[in-house]
Design an enzyme around this catalytic site. Structure first.
Site, PDB file in Angstrom:
ATOM      1  N   LYS A 142       0.905  -1.170   0.088  1.00 15.58           N
ATOM      2  CA  LYS A 142      -0.052   0.041  -0.058  1.00 15.58           C
ATOM      3  C   LYS A 142       0.763   1.299  -0.008  1.00 15.58           C
ATOM      4  O   LYS A 142       2.037   1.125   0.375  1.00 15.58           O
ATOM      5  CB  LYS A 142      -0.819  -0.225   1.210  1.00 15.58           C
ATOM      6  CG  LYS A 142      -0.254   0.321   2.549  1.00 15.58           C
ATOM      7  CD  LYS A 142      -1.339   0.337   3.511  1.00 15.58           C
ATOM      8  CE  LYS A 142      -0.731   0.290   5.053  1.00 15.58           C
ATOM      9  NZ  LYS A 142       0.017   1.366   5.324  1.00 15.58           N
ATOM     10  N   ALA A 174      -3.086   5.132  13.341  1.00 17.31           N
ATOM     11  CA  ALA A 174      -3.130   5.607  11.919  1.00 17.31           C
ATOM     12  C   ALA A 174      -3.298   4.409  10.893  1.00 17.31           C
ATOM     13  O   ALA A 174      -4.609   4.098  10.844  1.00 17.31           O
ATOM     14  CB  ALA A 174      -1.467   6.128  11.319  1.00 17.31           C
ATOM     15  N   CYS A 175      -2.388   3.440  10.646  1.00 13.81           N
ATOM     16  CA  CYS A 175      -2.721   2.534   9.415  1.00 13.81           C
ATOM     17  C   CYS A 175      -3.686   1.385  10.080  1.00 13.81           C
ATOM     18  O   CYS A 175      -4.531   1.041   9.105  1.00 13.81           O
ATOM     19  CB  CYS A 175      -1.355   1.957   8.872  1.00 13.81           C
ATOM     20  SG  CYS A 175      -0.125   2.849   8.123  1.00 13.81           S
ATOM     21  N   VAL A 176      -3.901   1.012  11.294  1.00  7.18           N
ATOM     22  CA  VAL A 176      -4.482  -0.007  11.729  1.00  7.18           C
ATOM     23  C   VAL A 176      -6.000   0.800  11.705  1.00  7.18           C
ATOM     24  O   VAL A 176      -7.013   0.218  11.472  1.00  7.18           O
ATOM     25  CB  VAL A 176      -4.083  -0.593  13.290  1.00  7.18           C
ATOM     26  CG1 VAL A 176      -5.289  -1.277  13.671  1.00  7.18           C
ATOM     27  CG2 VAL A 176      -2.796  -1.448  12.755  1.00  7.18           C
ATOM     28  N   THR A 179      -7.557   1.586   8.400  1.00  2.00           N
ATOM     29  CA  THR A 179      -7.807   0.020   7.842  1.00  2.00           C
ATOM     30  C   THR A 179      -9.170  -0.334   8.609  1.00  2.00           C
ATOM     31  O   THR A 179     -10.141  -0.792   7.624  1.00  2.00           O
ATOM     32  CB  THR A 179      -6.804  -0.800   8.063  1.00  2.00           C
ATOM     33  OG1 THR A 179      -5.882  -0.670   7.360  1.00  2.00           O
ATOM     34  CG2 THR A 179      -7.321  -2.404   7.342  1.00  2.00           C
TER      35      THR A 179
END
Length: 240
Positions: A142, A174-176, A179
Site C-alpha cells: 500500500k 494511523a494505519c490500523v 484500515t
C-alpha cells in the site's frame, strides 16, 4: 517515559474511558458488529521498518517482541490450520526523492518520513521473518494509511467470500485505525485484535482501541479470536 509515568498515564486514560463509556452507552454507541461466517486476517505493516529497532517507524519494541509477534504467531497458526485467508500488508515507495516532480508518496512525505521506506531496500518493507508469509498467503503493498485506499484488498476479500476481517499490526493511531474504518465502511465486520496492535507513542494503543470499540469495530483478545477460528473449524467438521 518512566514506569511511574506510564502507570499514571494508564490511570488517567482509564478515568477518561470510564467517563466516555457512560456517555457513549447513554447515546447508543458501543454496539457489537460481531463475528461473521468467513474471516480473513489482515496484518498491517508488521514489516521490519516497524517491527525492528533503528528506523523512524520503529514501534514499541517490548510490546512488539512480547505481545504482538507472539499474538500474531497464535493467530497465524489458527488461520493456517483452518485454511482461511491471510493478507500481509506493507508499505514502500518507488520515487523517494522529495524534490521530484512526481512521486508515489503523494503529499504524505510532507508530514511523516515515508521517504525512508524505499522499495529498493526490500529488507525494510519485508514482513518480519518471525511471522513471514507462507505459500497461499498474499502480501499487499500500500501507499497510504488505509490498507483499502487505492488497493485491491476489498476485491480480493469479496472474491473469497470474506465477511469479517481480524485486523492486527501498527500503528493503532494511523494505519490500523484507517484500515478498520474503511473496512466497516466497505461492509466488512471489523475485529481489532487487542494484543496484536501496537504504536510508537505511550497511550496511543489504549485510546484508539477504546474509540474503535465504541464506533468502528469490536475489540477482542487473541485468545477470543483463536477460539472463534477454532469454532468455525468444528462447525465445518460437524457439517461434513
Amino acid at each position: 517515559m518512566s514506569e511511574m509515568d506510564t502507570k499514571e498515564l494508564d490511570r488517567l486514560l482509564q478515568e477518561a474511558f470510564d467517563t466516555a463509556s457512560k456517555l457513549y452507552k447513554e447515546r447508543g454507541f458501543q454496539r457489537r458488529v460481531g463475528f461473521g461466517k468467513r474471516p480473513a486476517l489482515v496484518s498491517v505493516d508488521l514489516a521490519n521498518a516497524w517491527t525492528r529497532p533503528g528506523n523512524p517507524f520503529t514501534c514499541d519494541q517490548e510490546k512488539m517482541d512480547n505481545e504482538i509477534i507472539p499474538g500474531m504467531q497464535k493467530l497465524l497458526k489458527a488461520f493456517r490450520a483452518a485454511r482461511l485467508p491471510v493478507v500481509h500488508v506493507t508499505t514502500a515507495y518507488e520515487i523517494t526523492d522529495r524534490n521530484a516532480d512526481f512521486t508515489d508518496m503523494g503529499l504524505w512525505h510532507n508530514k511523516i518520513p515515508v521517504d525512508v521506506v524505499d522499495i529498493k531496500d526490500t529488507d525494510l518493507w519485508a514482513i518480519d521473518s518471525r511471522i513471514e508469509p507462507i505459500e497461499g498467503e498474499y502480501t499487499l503493498l500500500k501507499k497510504r494509511a488505509s490498507s483499502f485506499h487505492g488497493t485491491e484488498l476489498a476485491g480480493i476479500l469479496r472474491a473469497n467470500n470474506v465477511d469479517t476481517i481480524l485486523v492486527t499490526g501498527v500503528t493503532a493511531c494511523a494505519c490500523v485505525r484507517q484500515t478498520i474504518c474503511d473496512g466497516i465502511a466497505d461492509g466488512f465486520r471489523t475485529i481489532a485484535v487487542k494484543e496484536a496492535i501496537g504504536d510508537r507513542v505511550p497511550g496511543a494503543v489504549a485510546w484508539n482501541l477504546f474509540d474503535i470499540d465504541a464506533k468502528f469495530g469490536d475489540v477482542h483478545t487473541v485468545d477470543e479470536c483463536v477460539s472463534y477460528i477454532d469454532g468455525l473449524g468444528a462447525q465445518k467438521v460437524a457439517a461434513e
